[in-house]
Design a protein around this motif. Structure first.
Motif, short mmCIF file in Angstrom:
data_model
loop_
_atom_site.label_atom_id
_atom_site.label_comp_id
_atom_site.label_asym_id
_atom_site.label_seq_id
_atom_site.Cartn_x
_atom_site.Cartn_y
_atom_site.Cartn_z
N ARG A 1 -5.16 8.02 -0.63
CA ARG A 1 -4.96 6.68 -1.18
C ARG A 1 -4.04 5.83 -0.30
N ARG B 1 -4.37 3.47 1.71
CA ARG B 1 -4.60 2.02 1.77
C ARG B 1 -4.57 1.37 0.39
N GLN B 2 -4.38 2.15 -0.63
CA GLN B 2 -4.41 1.64 -2.01
C GLN B 2 -3.05 1.05 -2.39
N ALA B 3 -3.06 -0.03 -3.18
CA ALA B 3 -1.80 -0.63 -3.65
C ALA B 3 -1.06 0.36 -4.54
N SER C 1 0.84 -1.21 0.00
CA SER C 1 0.00 0.00 0.00
C SER C 1 0.87 1.25 0.00
N THR D 1 -1.34 0.47 -8.40
CA THR D 1 -2.56 0.94 -9.06
C THR D 1 -2.61 2.46 -9.19
N LEU D 2 -1.60 3.15 -8.68
CA LEU D 2 -1.55 4.61 -8.79
C LEU D 2 -1.15 5.03 -10.20
#
Length: 237
Positions: free
Chosen positions: A130, A132-134, A95, A137-138
Motif C-alpha cells: 500500500r 502509494r495509498q493515502a 501516502s 484510508t488504511l
C-alpha cells in the motif's frame, strides 16, 4: 547492568494540577520495560516528558549518560529516542511511503534511509503493498504498523510505545505485541506504556505500576502478574 534510560524524581504539572510526582525508572539496553496503569494515571504524561513535549518542574532524565530533561523533542529524537504516539497520528493525506520518508528526518537516519525502508517493508509487507495509498484510508491496524514503521525510519535506539493496542481488534493487538517482541529480539530497547496489563507484562522483562502520577509497584513481569494488588486492580481476579 547500567541504564540506557534513567528517569529520577520527575515532577510534572499542568497549571496547578500535578500529573507526575517523583517518578523514577530505569531501562537497560535490550530490555522491554512495561509501564502499566489505569487511564489517567500519568503514563502518557511520562512519555511526553521524556520526549521533550512537556517540561518537568523537577528531576532528571538521562539517556546514555546525557541529562536530556527539558530538551526539545527534535534534539531528543536526534539522540536516538523514538516515540510511537497514542492514536497513531499518521499524516492522513500523505501516502504510506511519504509518511515513512517523514520518519527519516533526523540527520542520524538519512544515510540509511533506503536500507531502513527495505527493513520496514520486510517487517510490514502490507505497507509495501500500500505504499502509494493515502495513510488516512488504511485500517486502524495498518495505521499502527505505519506509525511503528515511521518511528523505525528514524534509527532509534529506544522506542517508547504509547498505548499501541488502543482501539484495535484483539487479533491485531496480538500482532502488534508480536512485532514489539520481534523488535526487541533484534536488539531494540523498548518502553511499553499500556492499559493492557496482561499482554504488556507477558512480553516485558520488568514493569512499573503507575497510579495517580506515582510509581506504586515495580518488579519482574512474572512477579507483578502474580501480585495480588495488580490482579485485583487490573486483572479482575
Amino acid at each position: 547492568m547500567s541504564a540506557l534510560l534513567e528517569v529520577a524524581g520527575i515532577d510534572l504539572f499542568y497549571g496547578d494540577a500535578q500529573a507526575l510526582a517523583g517518578v523514577s525508572l530505569d531501562i537497560a539496553a535490550g530490555e522491554i520495560v512495561a509501564m502499566v496503569g489505569a487511564n489517567g494515571a500519568g503514563k502518557s504524561s511520562l512519555i511526553r516528558t521524556i520526549h521533550g513535549i512537556e517540561r518537568p518542574a523537577r528531576g532528571t532524565i538521562r539517556f546514555d549518560g546525557a541529562d536530556i530533561a527539558g530538551w526539545p523533542s527534535h534534539r531528543v529524537c536526534e539522540l536516538g529516542i523514538g516515540h510511537v504516539a497514542e492514536g497513531r497520528q499518521v499524516f492522513p493525506n500523505l501516502s504510506v511511503l511519504e509518511n515513512l520518508e517523514m520518519g527519516a528526518a533526523p540527520r542520524r537516519a538519512r544515510a540509511l534511509e533506503r536500507q531502513t525502508l527495505e527493513r520496514v517493508f520486510a517487517l510490514f509487507p502490507r505497507l509495501a503493498e500500500r505504499r502509494r495509498q493515502a495513510a488516512g484510508t488504511l485500517s486502524g491496524g495498518e495505521q499502527q504498523m505505519l506509525a511503528i514503521g515511521r518511528c523505525l525510519m528514524g534509527q532509534p535506539r529506544l522506542i517508547m510505545f504509547d498505548e499501541p493496542s488502543l482501539g484495535l481488534a484483539p487479533a491485531i493487538v496480538q500482532e502488534v505485541f508480536r512485532i514489539v517482541r520481534r523488535l526487541n529480539e533484534e536488539g531494540m530497547t523498548v518502553l511499553l506504556v499500556e492499559q493492557n496489563v496482561t499482554a504488556s507484562l507477558r512480553i516485558a522483562h520488568r514493569g512499573y505500576v503507575l497510579e495517580n502520577g506515582r510509581i506504586e509497584l515495580s518488579g519482574g513481569s512474572a512477579e507483578l502478574l502474580n501480585d495480588d494488588r495488580v490482579r485485583q486492580a487490573y486483572l479482575g481476579l
